[in-house]
Design an enzyme around this catalytic site. Sequence first.
Site, PDB file in Angstrom:
ATOM      1  N   SER A  61       0.825  -1.216   0.000  1.00  0.00           N
ATOM      2  CA  SER A  61       0.000   0.000   0.000  1.00  0.00           C
ATOM      3  C   SER A  61       0.856   1.262   0.000  1.00  0.00           C
ATOM      4  CB  SER A  61      -0.898   0.020   1.239  1.00  0.00           C
ATOM      5  OG  SER A  61      -1.555  -1.214   1.389  1.00  0.00           O
TER       6      SER A  61
HETATM    7  N1  SAH Z   1      -0.855  -4.926   4.048  1.00  0.00           N
HETATM    8  C1  SAH Z   1      -0.041  -5.234   2.883  1.00  0.00           C
HETATM    9  C2  SAH Z   1      -0.728  -4.938   1.570  1.00  0.00           C
HETATM   10  C3  SAH Z   1      -1.884  -5.817   1.359  1.00  0.00           C
HETATM   11  S1  SAH Z   1      -2.365  -6.155  -0.302  1.00  0.00           S
HETATM   12  C4  SAH Z   1       1.304  -4.578   2.938  1.00  0.00           C
HETATM   13  O1  SAH Z   1       1.586  -3.844   3.910  1.00  0.00           O
HETATM   14  O2  SAH Z   1       2.117  -4.819   2.052  1.00  0.00           O
HETATM   15  C5  SAH Z   1      -3.741  -7.181   0.109  1.00  0.00           C
HETATM   16  C6  SAH Z   1      -3.384  -8.567   0.536  1.00  0.00           C
HETATM   17  O3  SAH Z   1      -4.589  -9.194   0.958  1.00  0.00           O
HETATM   18  C7  SAH Z   1      -2.826  -9.422  -0.589  1.00  0.00           C
HETATM   19  O4  SAH Z   1      -1.560  -9.897  -0.257  1.00  0.00           O
HETATM   20  C8  SAH Z   1      -3.839 -10.588  -0.711  1.00  0.00           C
HETATM   21  O5  SAH Z   1      -3.240 -11.835  -0.963  1.00  0.00           O
HETATM   22  C9  SAH Z   1      -4.483 -10.563   0.669  1.00  0.00           C
HETATM   23  N2  SAH Z   1      -5.811 -11.182   0.749  1.00  0.00           N
HETATM   24  C10 SAH Z   1      -6.868 -11.051  -0.088  1.00  0.00           C
HETATM   25  N3  SAH Z   1      -7.910 -11.795   0.345  1.00  0.00           N
HETATM   26  C11 SAH Z   1      -7.509 -12.403   1.500  1.00  0.00           C
HETATM   27  C12 SAH Z   1      -8.133 -13.286   2.420  1.00  0.00           C
HETATM   28  N4  SAH Z   1      -9.381 -13.718   2.279  1.00  0.00           N
HETATM   29  N5  SAH Z   1      -7.419 -13.707   3.490  1.00  0.00           N
HETATM   30  C13 SAH Z   1      -6.136 -13.292   3.676  1.00  0.00           C
HETATM   31  N6  SAH Z   1      -5.505 -12.449   2.838  1.00  0.00           N
HETATM   32  C14 SAH Z   1      -6.167 -11.994   1.765  1.00  0.00           C
END
Ligand code: SAH
Length: 213
Positions: A61
């Site tokens: 992000s």
């Molecule tokens: N917080 C992260 C950015 C997140 S991007 C950082 O600091 O880099 C969103 C993430 O959510 C992705 O890696 C994706 O794989 C995850 N995601 C999406 N659906 C999900 C679910 N149901 N359970 C766990 N993770 C999930």
Amino acid sequence: MSFDAESRMQFLFALRSQGVTDKRVLAAMEKIDRGKFVRGIFAERAYEDMPLPIACGQTISQPSVVGLMTQALEISPRDKVLEIGTGSGYQAAILSRLARRVYTVDRHRRLVAEARAVFEALELANVTAFTADGSHGLADQAPFDRILVTAAAEDPPGPLLAELRVGGIMVVPVGQSDAVQTLIKVTRHESGFDYEELRPVRFVPLLEGLSRD
Ligand code: SAH
């Protein structure tokens, strides 16, 4: 590019100009080097205020969004925090400097493995990453004082609301995956939940089930 005094100053300046004003949040973001969470050709852009691609087609992000979400959580040093969407691990690392304990889950095994390696290298001992579908919550460790969802859901997921302690706060982007979403702050009271709209955001979607990688 390294997180030297000058890039740190510019990084913090960009955060402040986007409304990140909480001193503890700024101190945590000054301490954690975002460059450790970005690989390959994008590493040199790690200190710019923009989202960047990471493995598995996901994104780290935008720093100011990380700051604003963290600020909205009003974390106290005694809090146990759950993050859904480990991604690069950057957001979890920031949380780990502010909270007592952080659990973070991602549906991609590879992202969890890579994030764990960075947590170890940075000696962040109070953060634990699991491969799991976070939309079901993390029953073993519930309830949580704070919950942060970093993928967009159509509604705040019921199992996560159920795992939020009374007095707790959850921050979650809500809306259709390909459109602009709204960041929502949910506060749990004795008698129910309060919902506050914070700002428009854009996140990858919260998906069902584990990924194969
Ligand atoms: N917080 C992260 C950015 C997140 S991007 C950082 O600091 O880099 C969103 C993430 O959510 C992705 O890696 C994706 O794989 C995850 N995601 C999406 N659906 C999900 C679910 N149901 N359970 C766990 N993770 C999930």
